[in-house]
Scaffold this active site. Sequence first.
Site, mmCIF file in Angstrom:
data_model
loop_
_atom_site.group_PDB
_atom_site.id
_atom_site.type_symbol
_atom_site.label_atom_id
_atom_site.label_comp_id
_atom_site.label_asym_id
_atom_site.label_seq_id
_atom_site.Cartn_x
_atom_site.Cartn_y
_atom_site.Cartn_z
ATOM 1 N N HIS A 50 0.851 -1.206 0.000
ATOM 2 C CA HIS A 50 0.000 0.000 0.000
ATOM 3 C C HIS A 50 0.877 1.243 0.000
ATOM 4 O O HIS A 50 2.093 1.177 0.267
ATOM 5 C CB HIS A 50 -0.918 -0.026 1.232
ATOM 6 N N GLU A 52 1.237 3.669 2.090
ATOM 7 C CA GLU A 52 1.950 3.945 3.348
ATOM 8 C C GLU A 52 3.239 3.122 3.457
ATOM 9 O O GLU A 52 4.277 3.592 3.951
ATOM 10 C CB GLU A 52 1.056 3.631 4.554
ATOM 11 N N CYS A 84 -1.761 -1.618 7.479
ATOM 12 C CA CYS A 84 -0.913 -0.412 7.521
ATOM 13 C C CYS A 84 -0.989 0.267 8.875
ATOM 14 O O CYS A 84 -0.009 0.884 9.330
ATOM 15 C CB CYS A 84 -1.339 0.553 6.418
ATOM 16 N N ALA A 154 -19.760 12.407 -28.208
ATOM 17 C CA ALA A 154 -18.956 13.320 -29.020
ATOM 18 C C ALA A 154 -19.884 13.836 -30.109
ATOM 19 O O ALA A 154 -20.361 13.059 -30.932
ATOM 20 C CB ALA A 154 -17.779 12.586 -29.633
ATOM 21 N N ASP A 200 -19.114 1.026 -37.094
ATOM 22 C CA ASP A 200 -17.758 1.580 -37.008
ATOM 23 C C ASP A 200 -16.662 0.531 -36.927
ATOM 24 O O ASP A 200 -15.486 0.876 -37.029
ATOM 25 C CB ASP A 200 -17.632 2.450 -35.739
ATOM 26 N N LEU A 204 -11.788 -0.374 -29.737
ATOM 27 C CA LEU A 204 -12.083 -0.046 -28.328
ATOM 28 C C LEU A 204 -10.877 -0.266 -27.412
ATOM 29 O O LEU A 204 -11.032 -0.473 -26.209
ATOM 30 C CB LEU A 204 -13.301 -0.843 -27.830
ATOM 31 N N THR A 222 -28.432 -8.015 -27.872
ATOM 32 C CA THR A 222 -29.540 -8.904 -27.457
ATOM 33 C C THR A 222 -29.664 -10.150 -28.337
ATOM 34 O O THR A 222 -29.818 -11.255 -27.821
ATOM 35 C CB THR A 222 -30.873 -8.117 -27.496
ATOM 36 N N GLU A 292 -19.620 4.145 -24.442
ATOM 37 C CA GLU A 292 -19.299 4.991 -25.585
ATOM 38 C C GLU A 292 -20.389 4.947 -26.652
ATOM 39 O O GLU A 292 -20.125 5.139 -27.836
ATOM 40 C CB GLU A 292 -17.951 4.561 -26.195
HETATM 41 N N1 LIG Z 1 -17.226 9.761 -34.276
HETATM 42 C C1 LIG Z 1 -16.569 10.058 -33.123
HETATM 43 C C2 LIG Z 1 -16.496 9.097 -32.081
HETATM 44 N N2 LIG Z 1 -17.055 7.867 -32.303
HETATM 45 C C3 LIG Z 1 -17.008 6.924 -31.407
HETATM 46 C C4 LIG Z 1 -17.444 5.550 -31.835
HETATM 47 O O1 LIG Z 1 -17.777 4.744 -30.730
HETATM 48 C C5 LIG Z 1 -16.290 4.873 -32.559
HETATM 49 O O2 LIG Z 1 -16.712 3.642 -33.021
HETATM 50 C C6 LIG Z 1 -15.130 4.528 -31.611
HETATM 51 O O3 LIG Z 1 -14.632 5.644 -30.992
HETATM 52 C C7 LIG Z 1 -13.993 3.906 -32.411
HETATM 53 O O4 LIG Z 1 -13.188 3.271 -31.475
HETATM 54 P P1 LIG Z 1 -11.677 2.890 -31.869
HETATM 55 O O5 LIG Z 1 -10.999 4.185 -32.150
HETATM 56 O O6 LIG Z 1 -11.759 1.996 -33.072
HETATM 57 O O7 LIG Z 1 -11.139 2.186 -30.653
HETATM 58 N N3 LIG Z 1 -15.881 9.398 -30.905
HETATM 59 C C8 LIG Z 1 -15.283 10.621 -30.755
HETATM 60 O O8 LIG Z 1 -14.712 10.894 -29.677
HETATM 61 N N4 LIG Z 1 -15.333 11.573 -31.740
HETATM 62 C C9 LIG Z 1 -15.952 11.328 -32.918
HETATM 63 O O9 LIG Z 1 -15.957 12.205 -33.799
#
Ligand SMILES: Nc1c(/N=C/[C@H](O)[C@H](O)[C@H](O)COP(=O)(O)O)[nH]c(=O)[nH]c1=O
Length: 363
Positions: A50, A52, A84, A154, A200, A204, A222, A292
């Site tokens: 830890h 400490e 500790c 975002a 996309d 991640l 799901t 996200e």
């Molecule tokens: N489209 C935008 C975002 N889009 C976020 C989406 O979840 C996108 O699929 C992931 O961020 C992709 O993940 P990775 O880079 O492949 O690990 N997020 C952002 O912060 N700005 C943006 O413009």
Amino acid sequence: MNDQYFMDLALTLAKSVSGQTNPNPPVGSVVVKDSQIVGLGAHLKAGEPHAEVHALQMAGEKAKGATIYVTLEPCSHHGRTPPCADLIIEKELSRVVIATTDPNEKVAGKGIERLRNAGLQVDVGIRKEEAQHVNKQFFHFIEHKTPYVTLKSATSLDGKIATVSGESQWITNEEAREDVHFYRHTHDAILVGVNTVIKDNPSLTTRTPLGGKNPTRIIMDTHLRTPLDANVVTKDDAPTWIVVGNQVSPEQKEPYLAYPHVEIIQLEESSIQVKTLLKALANRKVMSLFVEGGAEVNGSFLKARAVQQIITYIAPKLIGGKGAPTSIGGDGFANLSDSLELSIISAEKMGTDIKIIAEPKTI
Ligand SMILES: Nc1c(/N=C/[C@H](O)[C@H](O)[C@H](O)COP(=O)(O)O)[nH]c(=O)[nH]c1=O
């Protein structure tokens, strides 16, 4: 020099290890003798000494008669390391300054009691709010037995996360996108909906200039529609848990068994309820969850009011379009009185963009 000065240093040490101590809290400690710093330390990894212990090791003989500052009450129970509180007594310090007590009711106050019974002066509450903020994920998990949830969006200035044609990369700037990866590092898991995976194909993973811890990837799916050639399936740089409803058959699950880092978590219900999902994650020791999106997933977390922190990045551009998705979809609230009231914690420029951190108003 005063207590706040030394506790601020201990808090800086604690903040610096955020994300790497889970499932333990990030703790910092400073040992001071005659206003000189003679030892400092942070808890670096669960199972290791830890904060400490590191600070007292550095102090050596100077610990005798010294004051120790620590951001969280010293432990008094035998975990994976000796208590500790006993070490502080053994090293004959004269004073202990603690920012906040342990939220774990099993241990709260026991360390303080043991120190006072041994004749040490113990002062509690210096920089208490700051320490509770540093430990917010850990405290939330201990108190509610469910992960601390950060919801990230975002968007454009008019709140869109993509154009009507589905184009979304990129809306926010490089700096804002890199900032997101810090949150991936400091959360145990990251969650997206299957539509985001299909649209996309995200990895991640945490990609900051100096790397970082990859969170466990959780896909809300799901009906098990996650493509087998998706990055989250084919790339094993982090575990991937696909959460499915009870109608998914063994035959559907079978092809995913070929990927050891992929696990399918099947819930008892046909459509995934956020609360059930969070319980299942808590049972797997997920203390913090970074959501996200996309819009439907964000909408389900909002409806369940299962959000402790909201991070929004806003880019100075207008996208428009009735059909262009906004950051939070789902049914939403029909009445304003049901909307989730927030407190704005901070608003800062991030290059051309703005970053806003908000938290639900405590009821
Ligand atoms: N489209 C935008 C975002 N889009 C976020 C989406 O979840 C996108 O699929 C992931 O961020 C992709 O993940 P990775 O880079 O492949 O690990 N997020 C952002 O912060 N700005 C943006 O413009």
